[in-house]
Design an enzyme around this catalytic site. Structure first.
Site, PDB file in Angstrom:
ATOM      1  N   HIS A 155      34.321  -2.782  -9.081  1.00  9.13           N
ATOM      2  CA  HIS A 155      34.379  -1.307  -9.209  1.00  9.13           C
ATOM      3  C   HIS A 155      34.003  -0.848 -10.615  1.00  9.13           C
ATOM      4  CE1 HIS A 155      36.765  -1.589  -5.475  1.00  9.13           C
ATOM      5  NE2 HIS A 155      37.344  -2.596  -6.095  1.00  9.13           N
ATOM      6  N   SER A 276      11.843   7.561 -28.348  1.00  7.18           N
ATOM      7  CA  SER A 276      11.776   8.909 -27.790  1.00  7.18           C
ATOM      8  C   SER A 276      10.790   9.729 -28.604  1.00  7.18           C
ATOM      9  CB  SER A 276      13.176   9.526 -27.852  1.00  7.18           C
ATOM     10  OG  SER A 276      13.091  10.930 -27.985  1.00  7.18           O
ATOM     11  N   LYS A 282      16.443   6.671 -30.726  1.00  5.71           N
ATOM     12  CA  LYS A 282      16.418   6.083 -29.387  1.00  5.71           C
ATOM     13  C   LYS A 282      15.700   4.743 -29.301  1.00  5.71           C
ATOM     14  CE  LYS A 282      17.865   7.558 -26.029  1.00  5.71           C
ATOM     15  NZ  LYS A 282      17.446   8.667 -25.177  1.00  5.71           N
ATOM     16  N   GLU A 289      14.586  -0.073 -16.591  1.00  5.32           N
ATOM     17  CA  GLU A 289      14.672   1.182 -15.838  1.00  5.32           C
ATOM     18  C   GLU A 289      13.539   1.295 -14.815  1.00  5.32           C
ATOM     19  OE1 GLU A 289      15.878   4.822 -18.417  1.00  5.32           O
ATOM     20  OE2 GLU A 289      14.910   3.386 -19.730  1.00  5.32           O
ATOM     21  N   TYR A 316      -3.481  -2.140  20.001  1.00  2.00           N
ATOM     22  CA  TYR A 316      -3.860  -1.598  18.701  1.00  2.00           C
ATOM     23  C   TYR A 316      -3.956  -0.066  18.754  1.00  2.00           C
ATOM     24  CZ  TYR A 316      -6.387  -0.504  14.450  1.00  2.00           C
ATOM     25  OH  TYR A 316      -6.745   0.037  13.243  1.00  2.00           O
ATOM     26  N   LYS A 324      -1.809  -1.121   5.530  1.00  2.98           N
ATOM     27  CA  LYS A 324      -2.337  -1.871   4.384  1.00  2.98           C
ATOM     28  C   LYS A 324      -1.919  -1.346   3.021  1.00  2.98           C
ATOM     29  CE  LYS A 324      -5.950  -2.137   6.892  1.00  2.98           C
ATOM     30  NZ  LYS A 324      -5.183  -2.377   8.135  1.00  2.98           N
TER      31      LYS A 324
HETATM   32  N1  ARG Z   1      -9.736  -0.488   9.691  1.00  5.52           N
HETATM   33  C1  ARG Z   1      -8.954  -0.884  10.802  1.00  5.52           C
HETATM   34  C2  ARG Z   1      -7.515  -1.133  10.362  1.00  5.52           C
HETATM   35  O1  ARG Z   1      -7.303  -1.202   9.225  1.00  5.52           O
HETATM   36  C3  ARG Z   1      -9.516  -2.123  11.395  1.00  5.52           C
HETATM   37  C4  ARG Z   1      -9.332  -2.232  12.868  1.00  5.52           C
HETATM   38  C5  ARG Z   1     -10.092  -1.168  13.534  1.00  5.52           C
HETATM   39  N2  ARG Z   1     -10.063  -1.267  14.941  1.00  5.52           N
HETATM   40  C6  ARG Z   1     -10.409  -0.227  15.704  1.00  5.52           C
HETATM   41  N3  ARG Z   1     -10.412  -0.440  16.943  1.00  5.52           N
HETATM   42  N4  ARG Z   1     -10.705   0.926  15.197  1.00  5.52           N
HETATM   43  O2  ARG Z   1      -6.638  -1.243  11.156  1.00  5.52           O
END
Ligand code: ARG
Length: 467
Positions: A155, A276, A282, A289, A316, A324
């Protein structure tokens, strides 16, 4: 030349291209895309789906593209839809008709899953190595400062005295579990999706095991729909990375606290602090941080991918393209944080005197007072109650425990005698906690030895994991 627009009479609207293109960020997958394409071409040749000659020509050209990209001789057009199209387009530009055969029995859906898995496989291995480096620095810091006593907290109140080395070795074990989690996750990353096509597999006689072997995958995926829909492996990795960051963030919070004048336990070398723009005095612990701050960013990436995936029908969907940036940002952030953390830790010095003084101030040996009475025959609950009364009386009279005379102590319990004062010294309290995993110096040294051994063994097993 747009390979994907034969069905359409119109060109893709410029804004729509800008909006849908992932090239700006997925070009990071270039080397994996090319490696995957080379393996695919090799497999197509071996299975007689294209001729050996065609396969050879494709492979040679892909290798050349890879070299030229590496050396900066070749640049992809930034208007590509994504890295997969950019590579294929480049290949066709260079070798014409033969290049058009590469995409046989393949789709961008299995291709992107492959690339991301290969990227994460490398990222996880790099991060494991960086964890190890930091673990080594923790061991070194613990060894160097062995014997320094500080207050242990619960604590954020003084609880019981501990060795500083014991405290920071706690982070060694957290990072050890982090590395273990990554190893475990790697088993699920290292499954090859290629050959699943867009979702249903392919009618060509491909050899997926062969491609997997070429690319260092230990298994092939068992369901083509799952293979192109699955982003669990990325979510799981982001989970591992988030936990790493939570650990670093807690460590950072402690360094920020400990380096404040109120604590004064730690001095962070000025080469790792900033000043600072207005307050001349400072010396800010920015690195710690910022690591704490960047934790939010990595957890944000995990959240973002979870939310992206949660409502998607199989298989998909373009939403998945959003995976990504979250993954790349988290990987880059964690790598940067781990790297700087090893340096930061090598640049702290501790103030043993301040730590000990603090451990001596706040009744952190009150448990030892109770334990003394237990050893003299009192049941723990009774001993605890006597110690509470003593603490209260000290608080009322502005005294420390060891300032009470034996006569005063005896007024609380006849079981006290002169040897009780030994137990009230933080150093002795630390030394007495010899239970396994406890804070006594012998145990901490044992812990450090075990930790060293663990790291050594790890190097050997890790080298056998892949390739
Ligand atoms: N650029 C797409 C991604 O990052 C790749 C796969 C695309 N596939 C599709 N059927 N449009 O997911």
């Amino acid at each position: 030349m747009n390979l994907l627009r034969s069905r359409f009479r119109k060109k893709l609207n410029k804004d729509a291209l800008d909006f849908t293109s992932s090239f700006a960020f997925d070009k990071k997958l270039c080397k994996y895309d090319i490696a995957g394409s080379i393996a695919h071409a090799k497999m197509l040749g071996k299975c007689g789906i294209i001729t050996k000659k065609e396969s050879g020509k494709i492979i040679k050209c892909l290798a050349r593209i890879c070299r030229e990209i590496d050396t900066g001789k070749l640049k992809f057009s930034e208007t590509s839809e994504d890295i997969h199209m950019a590579v294929e387009q480049m290949l066709i530009r260079k070798i014409g008709e033969t290049g058009k055969k590469l995409h046989t029995a393949r789709s961008r859906n299995d291709q992107v899953a492959l690339d991301l898995r290969m990227f994460l496989r490398d990222a996880a291995a790099d991060i494991k190595l960086l964890l190890k480096v930091l673990q080594e620095v923790i061991i070194k810091t613990a060894q160097k400062n062995i014997g320094a006593v500080m207050p242990g907290y619960t604590h954020l109140q003084h609880a019981q005295p501990v060795l500083f080395s014991h405290h920071i070795m706690a982070y060694f074990w957290m990072l050890d579990r982090d590395a273990g989690r990554l190893s475990d996750c790697l088993k699920r990353i290292n499954v090859m999706p290629l050959g699943s096509g867009p979702l249903a597999g392919t009618s060509f006689p491909i050899d997926r095991k062969y491609t997997a072997k070429l690319l260092g995958f230990s298994e092939v995926s068992q369901n083509s729909i799952d293979a192109v829909s699955d982003r669990d492996f990325a979510i799981e990795t982001l989970g591992c990375l988030s936990i790493i960051m939570v650990h670093l963030s807690r460590f950072s919070e402690e360094l920020v606290l400990w380096s404040s004048p109120e604590f004064g336990f730690v001095d962070i070398d000025e080469s790792f602090c900033t000043g600072s723009s207005i307050m001349p005095q400072k010396k800010n612990p920015d690195v710690a941080e910022l690591v704490r701050g960047k934790t939010g960013r990595v957890i944000g990436s995990l959240n973002s991918l979870l939310v992206t995936m949660k409502g998607l029908p199989l298989s998909y969907n373009s939403d998945m393209q959003e995976d990504k940036e979250a993954v790349f940002d988290a990987v880059t952030t964690v790598k940067k944080c781990l790297r700087i953390y090893s340096c930061l830790l090598e640049n702290i010095t501790i103030n043993r005197k301040k730590m000990l003084q603090s451990a001596d101030d706040g009744f952190s040996t009150a448990t030892d007072l109770a334990d003394y009475l237990v050893r003299e025959g009192l049941p723990f609950r009774e001993a605890y109650s006597v110690a509470c009364k003593i603490v209260n009386s000290c608080l009322e009279n502005g005294k420390r425990l060891d300032e009470l005379t034996l006569k005063e102590l005896k007024a609380f319990s006849q079981k006290f005698s002169g040897d009780v004062y030994r137990n009230l010294k933080p150093e002795n309290a630390v030394g007495s906690r010899k239970s396994s995993g406890g804070t006594a110096k012998v145990r901490v040294l044992e812990q450090i030895r075990l930790a060293r051994r663990k790291l050594k063994v790890k190097i050997i097993t890790d080298n056998f994991l892949y390739y």
